[in-house]
Each structure stands twice: as structure tokens, then as C-alpha cells.
Design a protein around this motif. Structure first.
Motif, mmCIF file in Angstrom:
data_model
loop_
_atom_site.group_PDB
_atom_site.id
_atom_site.type_symbol
_atom_site.label_atom_id
_atom_site.label_comp_id
_atom_site.label_asym_id
_atom_site.label_seq_id
_atom_site.Cartn_x
_atom_site.Cartn_y
_atom_site.Cartn_z
ATOM 1 N N PHE A 16 0.801 -1.221 0.000
ATOM 2 C CA PHE A 16 0.000 0.000 0.000
ATOM 3 C C PHE A 16 0.838 1.276 0.000
ATOM 4 N N ASN A 17 2.104 1.173 0.423
ATOM 5 C CA ASN A 17 2.913 2.393 0.509
ATOM 6 C C ASN A 17 4.377 2.094 0.190
ATOM 7 N N ASN A 18 5.094 3.153 -0.193
ATOM 8 C CA ASN A 18 6.544 3.073 -0.346
ATOM 9 C C ASN A 18 7.172 3.095 1.028
ATOM 10 N N ASN A 19 8.179 2.305 1.235
ATOM 11 C CA ASN A 19 8.950 2.340 2.469
ATOM 12 C C ASN A 19 10.263 1.616 2.225
ATOM 13 N N GLU A 20 11.131 1.642 3.204
ATOM 14 C CA GLU A 20 12.450 1.020 3.072
ATOM 15 C C GLU A 20 12.433 -0.469 3.411
ATOM 16 N N GLY A 21 11.256 -1.010 3.710
ATOM 17 C CA GLY A 21 11.136 -2.433 3.984
ATOM 18 C C GLY A 21 11.136 -3.242 2.696
ATOM 19 N N TYR A 22 11.098 -4.555 2.866
ATOM 20 C CA TYR A 22 11.080 -5.437 1.698
ATOM 21 C C TYR A 22 10.550 -6.810 2.092
ATOM 22 N N THR A 23 10.279 -7.604 1.084
ATOM 23 C CA THR A 23 9.908 -8.998 1.266
ATOM 24 C C THR A 23 11.040 -9.842 0.714
ATOM 25 N N GLN A 24 11.468 -10.822 1.481
ATOM 26 C CA GLN A 24 12.513 -11.729 1.022
ATOM 27 C C GLN A 24 11.874 -13.075 0.759
ATOM 28 N N ILE A 25 12.005 -13.552 -0.477
ATOM 29 C CA ILE A 25 11.495 -14.863 -0.872
ATOM 30 C C ILE A 25 12.706 -15.691 -1.280
ATOM 31 N N LEU A 26 12.932 -16.764 -0.541
ATOM 32 C CA LEU A 26 14.161 -17.552 -0.676
ATOM 33 C C LEU A 26 15.325 -16.585 -0.490
ATOM 34 N N ASN A 27 16.162 -16.341 -1.479
ATOM 35 C CA ASN A 27 17.301 -15.429 -1.307
ATOM 36 C C ASN A 27 17.125 -14.122 -2.067
ATOM 37 N N GLU A 28 15.951 -13.882 -2.629
ATOM 38 C CA GLU A 28 15.687 -12.677 -3.429
ATOM 39 C C GLU A 28 14.934 -11.643 -2.598
ATOM 40 N N LYS A 29 15.337 -10.363 -2.705
ATOM 41 C CA LYS A 29 14.684 -9.272 -1.979
ATOM 42 C C LYS A 29 13.843 -8.437 -2.935
ATOM 43 N N TYR A 30 12.602 -8.118 -2.510
ATOM 44 C CA TYR A 30 11.673 -7.307 -3.298
ATOM 45 C C TYR A 30 11.291 -6.089 -2.466
ATOM 46 N N LYS A 31 11.652 -4.898 -2.954
ATOM 47 C CA LYS A 31 11.370 -3.665 -2.236
ATOM 48 C C LYS A 31 9.862 -3.456 -2.096
ATOM 49 N N SER A 32 9.461 -2.732 -1.053
ATOM 50 C CA SER A 32 8.055 -2.387 -0.833
ATOM 51 C C SER A 32 7.730 -1.123 -1.608
#
Length: 65
Positions: A16-32
Motif C-alpha cells: 500500500f505504501n513506499n517504504n524502506e522495507g522489503y519482502t525476502q522470498i528464498l534469497n531474493e529481496k523485493y522492495k516495498s
């Protein structure tokens, strides 16, 4: 964690928003990134990492296909 062990399930994580968090799936990071969704198999190991300064808002849907 995993969302479901049920076969043929996919997870959709909508940001829903931009932020400095992310989702990590296996070893790949996806920015929020605002208004973006991440689609992945629900049985894949993943985790959410929060932002140090802002709240991270997202919606996780699990669909049986």
C-alpha cells in the motif's frame, strides 16, 4: 515462514505504501513499492522486513488455483 502447504496455492502480497522495507522470498529481496504486488507460490519460504522509520502496509492474499 510459508503461507500454506496446500498444493496449488499462490500468495499475492500487495504493498500500500513506499517504504524502506522489503519482502525476502528464498534469497531474493523485493522492495516495498506502493501499488505493486508480488506473486509467489504459497509454499515458498519468505519473510517481511520492516522499515526502521516508517510503517509498512501490505495485504497478503492466498488463492487456491
Amino acid at each position: 515462514h510459508i503461507d500454506s502447504e496446500t498444493p496449488n496455492c499462490v500468495s499475492i502480497l500487495y504493498n500500500f505504501n513506499n517504504n524502506e522495507g522489503y519482502t525476502q522470498i528464498l534469497n531474493e529481496k523485493y522492495k516495498s513499492n506502493e501499488s505493486e504486488a508480488i506473486l509467489f507460490n504459497s509454499n515458498q519460504l519468505h519473510k517481511g522486513i520492516g522499515d526502521q522509520n516508517n510503517l509498512r502496509y501490505n495485504l497478503n492474499l492466498i488463492l487456491h488455483t
